[in-house]
Scaffold this motif. Structure first.
Motif, PDB file in Angstrom:
ATOM      1  N   ALA A 104      32.944  52.568  58.879  1.00 50.04           N
ATOM      2  CA  ALA A 104      32.470  52.457  57.497  1.00 50.04           C
ATOM      3  C   ALA A 104      33.210  53.444  56.595  1.00 50.04           C
ATOM      4  N   VAL A 105      33.473  54.646  57.094  1.00 46.95           N
ATOM      5  CA  VAL A 105      34.193  55.650  56.304  1.00 46.95           C
ATOM      6  C   VAL A 105      35.663  55.261  56.160  1.00 46.95           C
ATOM      7  N   LEU A 106      36.264  54.759  57.233  1.00 43.33           N
ATOM      8  CA  LEU A 106      37.682  54.373  57.166  1.00 43.33           C
ATOM      9  C   LEU A 106      37.886  53.178  56.237  1.00 43.33           C
ATOM     10  N   GLN A 107      36.926  52.285  56.186  1.00 44.58           N
ATOM     11  CA  GLN A 107      37.021  51.167  55.248  1.00 44.58           C
ATOM     12  C   GLN A 107      36.993  51.670  53.810  1.00 44.58           C
ATOM     13  N   ARG A 108      36.171  52.664  53.558  1.00 49.37           N
ATOM     14  CA  ARG A 108      36.155  53.272  52.220  1.00 49.37           C
ATOM     15  C   ARG A 108      37.470  53.976  51.936  1.00 49.37           C
ATOM     16  N   ARG A 109      38.072  54.560  52.985  1.00 48.94           N
ATOM     17  CA  ARG A 109      39.356  55.258  52.802  1.00 48.94           C
ATOM     18  C   ARG A 109      40.444  54.294  52.352  1.00 48.94           C
ATOM     19  N   MET A 110      40.299  53.034  52.667  1.00 48.98           N
ATOM     20  CA  MET A 110      41.298  52.045  52.276  1.00 48.98           C
ATOM     21  C   MET A 110      40.926  51.348  50.969  1.00 48.98           C
ATOM     22  N   SER A 111      39.875  51.817  50.308  1.00 50.39           N
ATOM     23  CA  SER A 111      39.459  51.241  49.037  1.00 50.39           C
ATOM     24  C   SER A 111      39.489  52.316  47.964  1.00 50.39           C
ATOM     25  N   VAL A 112      39.269  51.916  46.724  1.00 47.15           N
ATOM     26  CA  VAL A 112      39.292  52.879  45.620  1.00 47.15           C
ATOM     27  C   VAL A 112      38.147  53.877  45.723  1.00 47.15           C
ATOM     28  N   ALA A 238      50.764  46.799  42.781  1.00 41.00           N
ATOM     29  CA  ALA A 238      49.443  47.365  43.078  1.00 41.00           C
ATOM     30  C   ALA A 238      48.385  46.777  42.148  1.00 41.00           C
ATOM     31  N   ILE A 239      48.723  46.615  40.873  1.00 44.55           N
ATOM     32  CA  ILE A 239      47.784  46.031  39.913  1.00 44.55           C
ATOM     33  C   ILE A 239      47.539  44.559  40.226  1.00 44.55           C
ATOM     34  N   GLU A 240      48.564  43.875  40.661  1.00 48.56           N
ATOM     35  CA  GLU A 240      48.404  42.473  41.046  1.00 48.56           C
ATOM     36  C   GLU A 240      47.383  42.332  42.175  1.00 48.56           C
ATOM     37  N   LEU A 241      47.377  43.290  43.084  1.00 45.50           N
ATOM     38  CA  LEU A 241      46.447  43.245  44.210  1.00 45.50           C
ATOM     39  C   LEU A 241      45.057  43.756  43.835  1.00 45.50           C
ATOM     40  N   ASN A 242      44.991  44.668  42.847  1.00 41.49           N
ATOM     41  CA  ASN A 242      43.697  45.203  42.415  1.00 41.49           C
ATOM     42  C   ASN A 242      43.805  45.617  40.956  1.00 41.49           C
ATOM     43  N   SER A 243      43.460  44.713  40.082  1.00 48.21           N
ATOM     44  CA  SER A 243      43.612  44.959  38.644  1.00 48.21           C
ATOM     45  C   SER A 243      42.567  45.929  38.107  1.00 48.21           C
ATOM     46  N   LYS A 244      41.545  46.238  38.912  1.00 44.74           N
ATOM     47  CA  LYS A 244      40.468  47.111  38.448  1.00 44.74           C
ATOM     48  C   LYS A 244      40.619  48.545  38.955  1.00 44.74           C
ATOM     49  N   TRP A 245      41.800  48.887  39.407  1.00 48.08           N
ATOM     50  CA  TRP A 245      42.067  50.241  39.889  1.00 48.08           C
ATOM     51  C   TRP A 245      42.810  51.000  38.795  1.00 48.08           C
ATOM     52  N   ALA A 246      42.275  52.132  38.373  1.00 45.77           N
ATOM     53  CA  ALA A 246      42.814  52.859  37.223  1.00 45.77           C
ATOM     54  C   ALA A 246      44.153  53.536  37.509  1.00 45.77           C
ATOM     55  N   ARG A 247      44.381  53.945  38.754  1.00 44.82           N
ATOM     56  CA  ARG A 247      45.523  54.810  39.051  1.00 44.82           C
ATOM     57  C   ARG A 247      46.880  54.198  38.668  1.00 44.82           C
ATOM     58  N   PRO A 248      47.228  52.976  39.092  1.00 49.28           N
ATOM     59  CA  PRO A 248      48.553  52.450  38.718  1.00 49.28           C
ATOM     60  C   PRO A 248      48.689  52.218  37.210  1.00 49.28           C
ATOM     61  N   HIS A 249      47.582  51.920  36.534  1.00 49.72           N
ATOM     62  CA  HIS A 249      47.642  51.774  35.077  1.00 49.72           C
ATOM     63  C   HIS A 249      48.029  53.099  34.419  1.00 49.72           C
ATOM     64  N   TYR A 250      47.488  54.186  34.937  1.00 46.63           N
ATOM     65  CA  TYR A 250      47.832  55.496  34.377  1.00 46.63           C
ATOM     66  C   TYR A 250      49.329  55.773  34.515  1.00 46.63           C
ATOM     67  N   TRP A 251      49.881  55.515  35.702  1.00 49.37           N
ATOM     68  CA  TRP A 251      51.298  55.824  35.915  1.00 49.37           C
ATOM     69  C   TRP A 251      52.211  54.910  35.110  1.00 49.37           C
ATOM     70  N   LEU A 252      51.779  53.678  34.896  1.00 52.41           N
ATOM     71  CA  LEU A 252      52.551  52.810  33.997  1.00 52.41           C
ATOM     72  C   LEU A 252      52.537  53.383  32.578  1.00 52.41           C
ATOM     73  N   VAL A 273      42.891  52.481  31.469  1.00 56.25           N
ATOM     74  CA  VAL A 273      42.396  53.562  32.329  1.00 56.25           C
ATOM     75  C   VAL A 273      41.022  54.015  31.853  1.00 56.25           C
ATOM     76  N   ARG A 274      40.870  54.209  30.540  1.00 57.40           N
ATOM     77  CA  ARG A 274      39.578  54.622  29.973  1.00 57.40           C
ATOM     78  C   ARG A 274      38.494  53.610  30.293  1.00 57.40           C
ATOM     79  N   GLU A 275      38.860  52.346  30.240  1.00 59.11           N
ATOM     80  CA  GLU A 275      37.902  51.279  30.523  1.00 59.11           C
ATOM     81  C   GLU A 275      37.489  51.257  32.003  1.00 59.11           C
ATOM     82  N   LEU A 276      38.463  51.474  32.892  1.00 57.23           N
ATOM     83  CA  LEU A 276      38.188  51.395  34.329  1.00 57.23           C
ATOM     84  C   LEU A 276      37.608  52.685  34.898  1.00 57.23           C
TER      85      LEU A 276
END
Length: 302
Positions: A104-112, A238-252, A273-276
């Protein structure tokens, strides 16, 4: 031979350092009593530990980071009486639960949600897999997960070399697992070994092509190498795979802000980023707001 005046035989004097037979027998008896007492105490202690182990398992106190959980009783009993039947009984009952706890913890490690895993959770995960590995030493994925959790603990304590050895060990035990490869890549980035990190991210992508993390992380490696066009490609994936993750939007946003003609795109990314991440759990909310205001002033619209 000279006869004594009484007519009886004389008793030969004891040799220097010798002991009477009664003394020897008495010493043996003392040792025997001590041995019997020790084994009697050991049996009693083993029985108590077996009872405590069973009680902790039945009440669900498997791993709690205390001395009053099944994990502690199990390893104490195994050290005292490795053939005790309570060990096997507990192992058969707890192995599926231990796997579930750790996975359960490792699954979270692979998610946001990985940003929210505490040091205590990693310590519990490490113990759960350690116990599971002792129950079934032939299960290589469990052993790899145990080593990975050890690496996370070492990393949180800033023992970087030890963390790297643990993550590397996990990749060797289970070569088809992407998570430790991604973690090794992140360690390389932290050490500014950006080129070295790319091979680990590529391996993680090869093993988990639909996992957004290594794409984002490889983008950051290229960002630090100032190869911004390549970095943008990985962030977009990365955004294509998870559009609701703030991190790649910030770096863009960082990339677009560096170019005068792409400030509107940078503003759009920071607003995303502010929205997510409205609570600032990933990036400082006040810092993002400052960037947005600065770009709004530069562009001349709101």
């Amino acid at each position: 031979l000279e006869q004594p005046s009484s007519g009886g035989l004389t008793t030969a004097p004891l040799a220097s350092g010798s002991k009477p037979l009664a003394g020897i027998l008495g010493g043996v008896a003392v040792v025997a009593i001590a041995v019997a007492a020790y084994f009697g105490f050991s049996d009693t202690q083993a029985s108590r530990l077996a009872g405590s182990l069973k009680s902790a398992v039945n009440s669900g106190r498997l791993v709690t980071l205390s001395n009053d959980d099944a994990y502690s009783f199990y390893f104490q009993l195994r050290g005292l009486d490795p053939t005790n039947k309570a060990l096997k009984e507990a192992g058969m009952k707890t192995l599926p639960q231990l796997r579930q706890m750790g996975d359960a913890v490792l699954q979270r490690r692979m998610s946001v949600q990985s940003e929210n895993i505490s040091d205590q959770e990693w310590a519990i995960t490490q113990r759960a897999y350690e116990w599971a590995h002792s129950i079934d030493p032939t299960d290589k994925p469990i052993e790899a997960k145990w080593k990975y959790a050890e690496g996370e603990i070492a990393k949180s304590q800033n023992r970087i070399d030890e963390a790297e050895r643990s993550f590397r060990s996990a990749t060797q035990i289970n070569p088809s697992w992407a998570l430790p490869n991604n973690r090794l890549g992140l360690l390389c980035v932290e050490r500014k070994r950006y080129r070295d990190s790319i091979k680990y991210f590529e391996r993680a992508i090869e093993l988990e092509p639909n996992w957004e993390f290594p794409y984002n992380n490889e983008g950051t490696a290229y960002f630090d190498l100032k190869e911004f066009d390549t970095a943008e490609t990985y962030y977009r994936k990365a955004i294509e795979l998870n559009s609701k993750w703030a991190r790649p939007h910030y770096w863009l946003g960082e990339i677009y802000e560096k170019k005068m003609d792409t400030h509107p795109q940078a503003l759009a990314e920071y607003r995303r980023v502010r929205e997510l991440d409205p609570d600032g759990r990933v990036f400082s909310a006040s810092a993002i707001e400052k960037r947005i205001r600065r770009l709004e002033g530069t562009i001349g619209f709101h």
